[in-house]
Design a protein around this motif. Structure first.
Motif, PDB file in Angstrom:
ATOM      1  N   SER A 108      22.876  22.454  -2.388  1.00  0.00           N
ATOM      2  CA  SER A 108      23.634  23.363  -1.590  1.00  0.00           C
ATOM      3  C   SER A 108      23.562  24.786  -2.240  1.00  0.00           C
ATOM      4  O   SER A 108      23.396  25.014  -3.518  1.00  0.00           O
ATOM      5  N   ILE A 109      23.224  25.859  -1.256  1.00  0.00           N
ATOM      6  CA  ILE A 109      22.682  27.135  -1.671  1.00  0.00           C
ATOM      7  C   ILE A 109      23.890  27.648  -2.186  1.00  0.00           C
ATOM      8  O   ILE A 109      23.727  28.496  -3.109  1.00  0.00           O
ATOM      9  N   GLY A 110      25.236  27.356  -2.127  1.00  0.00           N
ATOM     10  CA  GLY A 110      26.290  27.878  -3.029  1.00  0.00           C
ATOM     11  C   GLY A 110      26.517  27.307  -4.443  1.00  0.00           C
ATOM     12  O   GLY A 110      27.126  28.217  -5.040  1.00  0.00           O
ATOM     13  N   ASP A 111      25.627  26.221  -4.783  1.00  0.00           N
ATOM     14  CA  ASP A 111      25.623  25.667  -5.814  1.00  0.00           C
ATOM     15  C   ASP A 111      24.370  26.127  -6.985  1.00  0.00           C
ATOM     16  O   ASP A 111      24.347  25.595  -7.786  1.00  0.00           O
ATOM     17  N   TYR A 112      23.840  27.099  -6.296  1.00  0.00           N
ATOM     18  CA  TYR A 112      22.447  27.533  -7.039  1.00  0.00           C
ATOM     19  C   TYR A 112      22.569  28.924  -7.246  1.00  0.00           C
ATOM     20  O   TYR A 112      23.222  29.897  -6.650  1.00  0.00           O
ATOM     21  N   ASP A 113      22.358  29.196  -8.823  1.00  0.00           N
ATOM     22  CA  ASP A 113      22.137  30.471  -9.318  1.00  0.00           C
ATOM     23  C   ASP A 113      20.628  31.050  -9.122  1.00  0.00           C
ATOM     24  O   ASP A 113      19.701  30.636  -9.811  1.00  0.00           O
ATOM     25  N   PRO A 114      20.482  31.845  -8.198  1.00  0.00           N
ATOM     26  CA  PRO A 114      18.981  32.478  -7.970  1.00  0.00           C
ATOM     27  C   PRO A 114      18.635  33.309  -9.260  1.00  0.00           C
ATOM     28  O   PRO A 114      17.433  33.314  -9.634  1.00  0.00           O
ATOM     29  N   ASP A 115      19.429  33.949 -10.038  1.00  0.00           N
ATOM     30  CA  ASP A 115      19.263  34.781 -11.038  1.00  0.00           C
ATOM     31  C   ASP A 115      18.627  34.092 -12.014  1.00  0.00           C
ATOM     32  O   ASP A 115      17.790  34.686 -13.008  1.00  0.00           O
ATOM     33  N   ASP A 116      19.129  32.908 -12.384  1.00  0.00           N
ATOM     34  CA  ASP A 116      18.443  32.192 -13.401  1.00  0.00           C
ATOM     35  C   ASP A 116      17.513  31.131 -13.140  1.00  0.00           C
ATOM     36  O   ASP A 116      16.625  30.604 -13.881  1.00  0.00           O
ATOM     37  N   CYS A 117      17.466  30.762 -11.948  1.00  0.00           N
ATOM     38  CA  CYS A 117      16.754  29.360 -11.385  1.00  0.00           C
ATOM     39  C   CYS A 117      15.598  29.732 -10.415  1.00  0.00           C
ATOM     40  O   CYS A 117      14.705  29.109 -10.439  1.00  0.00           O
ATOM     41  N   LEU A 118      15.725  30.876  -9.665  1.00  0.00           N
ATOM     42  CA  LEU A 118      14.762  30.999  -8.475  1.00  0.00           C
ATOM     43  C   LEU A 118      13.339  31.038  -8.921  1.00  0.00           C
ATOM     44  O   LEU A 118      12.386  30.517  -8.588  1.00  0.00           O
TER      45      LEU A 118
END
Length: 727
Positions: A108-118
């Motif tokens: 779920s894109i809401g549970d994903y932190d792009p700053d840390d993980c993308l």
């Protein structure tokens, strides 16, 4: 001295034989390097043997066992969904990817932190984004933070333009083309922002359309299935190490082998500096494939003269048309069974197979391709000798003889309090196959009677009322959708009247011309869900761009009608309860005979709406609102109350005859007036007051019964208990 002599002798000896020492050290270092190299090679070999998805692949039905480079380590599927469709698609795609022996993860894109993980996705992973576009082109609640972060990163000078170089991705957007200005905005934006950060598309951004009239493959499910088939084919090619799979329809004969490398990656290498011109990127909104076509037209590194731009753009448009035709052929062959059926004229049916299944589960009896009927809970209640709905209290309808139906499941709004949870289609005009009104009415009556028959012998059902219920006397054209959209609504209304069935028609005030052209109905409702442009947009979420002007024109059209007219106000706490003066102005514009004010009904949690029980006003709050509103409209007074429905009726004083309210309807008299008007060719008209009837005391505001019918068995028990207790 002896010690010093010993050390001196050793040092002199080492110096004299220093060449041998150097040789020994060099030999030792060489041996160490050889050992390290051999160990590293052995570890790599063992590592490759422990990844079955690298060494064992299934392509074209044949299993191969060989050690080779990892081209695709896994697929990560991100979804941003409001109603659950994108989530369902993500799971379906994951199952298909697993069948290819490729590791997959659904997030779920809401549970994903792009700053840390993308940034960690750069490499051998492939990221797939399934994202829906919500109100006004905004992302869903779960995807809001991801989109905000990605937009800022794409336009922030502190992020290098090659920040995501090496990230491979694909985007499938979910939208509705009736919202022309915001169609699939979120999917397009995510695709563009990733591209601006040098990520590499593996496929052109695809768009699914909820509007069955415009969907390329008939339904959004069919759009997704067609795209999924292409994605899986592309994924297989990437797993084999191909940069771009051959489709078998090579352009201009340039493709020499299936493994021909795409120019997509070279687009990034040659055009990294061009990302700074984001406005031009947004203007053209090209995909990587379109850019590759442009390069083919003008050369990889060539400088294009202004005079040549026209030729290049024509080439790109032609290539795009070729791709669309090719995609359409593939998609139709894959989704022929799921696509909406078409008639000879090419128009699709409004009810798609998926929609038919969903509505049937909710208890609808669907009729033809765009109509439906359903049994109201108040019909069931009155069959058992209990009270009727608020229309029984306000207007004297017999709830057990009321048929709730609609000739059009489509609507032009997506109201936040929609009690059907937006399962019905939406549209601004009729674009579907049309059924004849005679067939609709016949099947509506048959389906209604069949539902009534199911209550025969049920405990508590009164035999007399059961027999009466078999003959419908009223029709509430308010089941779902916008009945007035149906092109043959006047014929349908006439047929109902010919069967001595009264008509209560509800419209959402977005079709002023249709209101003017509507022939007399027993009572015409207009939903007035807000009193300002801003709150109406927020609550009703209309599809029309000029929704406010249409709203005002609809109210003006209502003031021209001679039969009974009603404003229906739905109070949503913290949304529209503080607009009393604006409501009073709208009442003076439409001059309705009656104003129904009802507290919003909470129908449970819905992913399409953020309403909660906190938005439902108490009955005392509704009463207070109505009293304040009545003080602002001098020609009206509070007439009736139905506490159970949290609803009150404000009536024009012309219906207070000789000091008595006459809000009820003489239905036999109405039918006589309708027949007389038809026989006179329309020259003999009548008004709402001509078929008014006296309102019983128990239905009046302030009565001891508070809108409960004294014949209501449940009320009688309650009243008896109250009398015994002395309350």
């Amino acid at each position: 001295m002896d010690t010093w002599s010993f050390f001196s002798t050793c040092l002199v000896s080492l110096w004299l034989h220093r060449l041998y020492v150097y040789s020994a050290v060099a030999f030792g270092i060489s041996i160490w390097i050889i050992i390290q190299f051999s160990t590293s090679k052995h570890q790599k070999k063992n590592s490759a043997e422990h990844f079955p998805f690298v060494t064992e692949g299934v392509f074209n039905g044949c299993a191969t066992l060989q050690a080779k480079e990892v081209y695709v380590a896994g697929v990560k599927i991100f979804y941003g969904s409001q109603t659950g469709t994108a989530k369902r698609f993500a799971r379906a795609l994951a199952e298909a990817v697993i069948s290819l022996n490729v590791p997959v993860e659904v997030i779920s894109i809401g549970d994903y932190d792009p700053d840390d993980c993308l940034l960690e996705e750069v490499g051998t992973n492939i990221c797939v984004f399934l994202v829906a576009t919500y109100t006004d082109g905004q992302p869903t609640e779960s995807a809001a933070w991801f989109c905000r972060w990605l937009e800022e990163a794409a336009n922030d000078f502190r992020f290098e333009k090659t920040y995501l170089k090496g990230l491979r991705y694909a985007v499938f957007g979910l939208g509705n083309s009736v919202y022309v200005d915001h169609y699939n905005t979120v999917g397009r934006n995510i695709d563009r922002w990733l591209w601006m950060l040098s990520a590499s598309r593996i496929m052109t951004c695809a768009e699914g359309d909820c509007n069955v009239a415009q969907s390329k493959h008939g339904t959004i499910e069919a759009d997704f299935e067609a795209w999924k088939a292409k994605f899986l084919s592309r994924l297989q090619a990437l797993c084999r190490g191909e940069k771009k799979p051959c489709s078998g329809k090579c352009k201009k004969g340039r493709c020499k082998s299936p493994g021909k490398q795409s120019k997509e990656s070279s687009d990034h290498e040659h055009g990294a500096s061009e990302y700074e011109n984001t406005e031009a990127e947004a203007l053209f909104d090209t995909s990587s494939e379109a850019e590759a076509d442009a390069e083919e037209a003008g050369g990889t590194n060539s400088v294009v003269d202004v005079e040549d731009l026209g030729n290049i753009m024509r080439h790109m448009k032609q290539a795009k048309r070729e791709r669309e035709l090719e995609e359409g052929d593939v998609g139709m062959s894959l989704t022929r069974e799921n696509a909406g059926r078409k008639e000879e004229g090419g128009k699709r049916e409004m009810i798609t197979p998926a929609l038919r299944e969903a509505l049937t589960k909710q208890g609808y009896k669907l009729i033809g391709s765009h109509s439906g009927v359903k049994l109201c809970r108040w019909t069931k209640s009155m069959l058992r000798g209990r009270g009727g709905c608020y229309k029984h209290t306000f207007y004297g309808i017999e709830s057990h003889r009321c048929m709730e139906a609609t000739p059009s499941l489509a609507c032009a709004n997506k109201c936040v309090f929609c009690w059907r949870h937006h399962t019905n289609p939406v549209g601004t005009e009729w674009r579907w196959k049309m059924d004849q009104p005679e067939m609709i009415l016949q099947q509506a009556i048959e389906n209604h009677q069949n539902m009534i028959k199911q209550f025969k012998g049920v405990a508590g059902v009164q035999a007399a009322r059961f027999e009466e219920a078999m003959t419908a006397k009223h029709c509430a054209l308010s089941l779902v959708g916008e009945p007035i959209m149906y092109p043959e609504i006047n014929r349908f209304v006439r047929l109902l009247h010919q069967h001595s069935i009264s008509t209560f028609l509800v419209t959402n005030a977005q079709f002023p011309d249709e209101i003017r052209n509507l022939e007399p109905v027993t009572q015409l409702y207009v939903s007035v869900d807000a009193s300002t442009k801003e709150s109406l947009k927020r609550i009703d979420r209309p599809l029309f761009k000029d929704f406010w002007q249409r709203f005002l024109d609809s109210l003006k059209a209502l003031s021209e009608k001679q039969q009974r007219t009603v404003y229906r106000l739905t109070l949503v706490k913290a949304w529209n309860v503080d607009e009393l003066k604006a409501y009073a102005d709208l009442i003076s514009l439409g001059k309705p005979d009656f104003i129904e004010v009802k507290g919003v009904t909470y129908c449970g949690k819905s992913s399409a709406s953020n309403l909660t029980m906190a938005n439902v006003p108490w009955h005392e709050e509704v009463v207070h609102f109505v009293q304040e509103l009545a003080n602002l409209i001098p020609h009206y007074e509070i007439a009736c109350e139905h506490e159970h429905s949290n609803c009150l009726l404000i009536a024009h004083k012309k219906f207070k005859i000789n000091g008595e309210w006459c809000t009820w309807i003489n239905y036999d008299r109405f039918q006589e007036l309708v027949r007389a008007q038809e026989q006179s060719g329309g020259s003999q008209t009548f008004t709402g007051a001509d078929y008014a009837a006296r309102t019983p005391h128990w239905a009046l505001f302030g009565s001891r019964e508070r809108g409960f019918d004294p014949l209501d068995v449940k009320y009688q028990r309650k009243n008896k208990a109250r009398d015994i207790s002395g309350c």
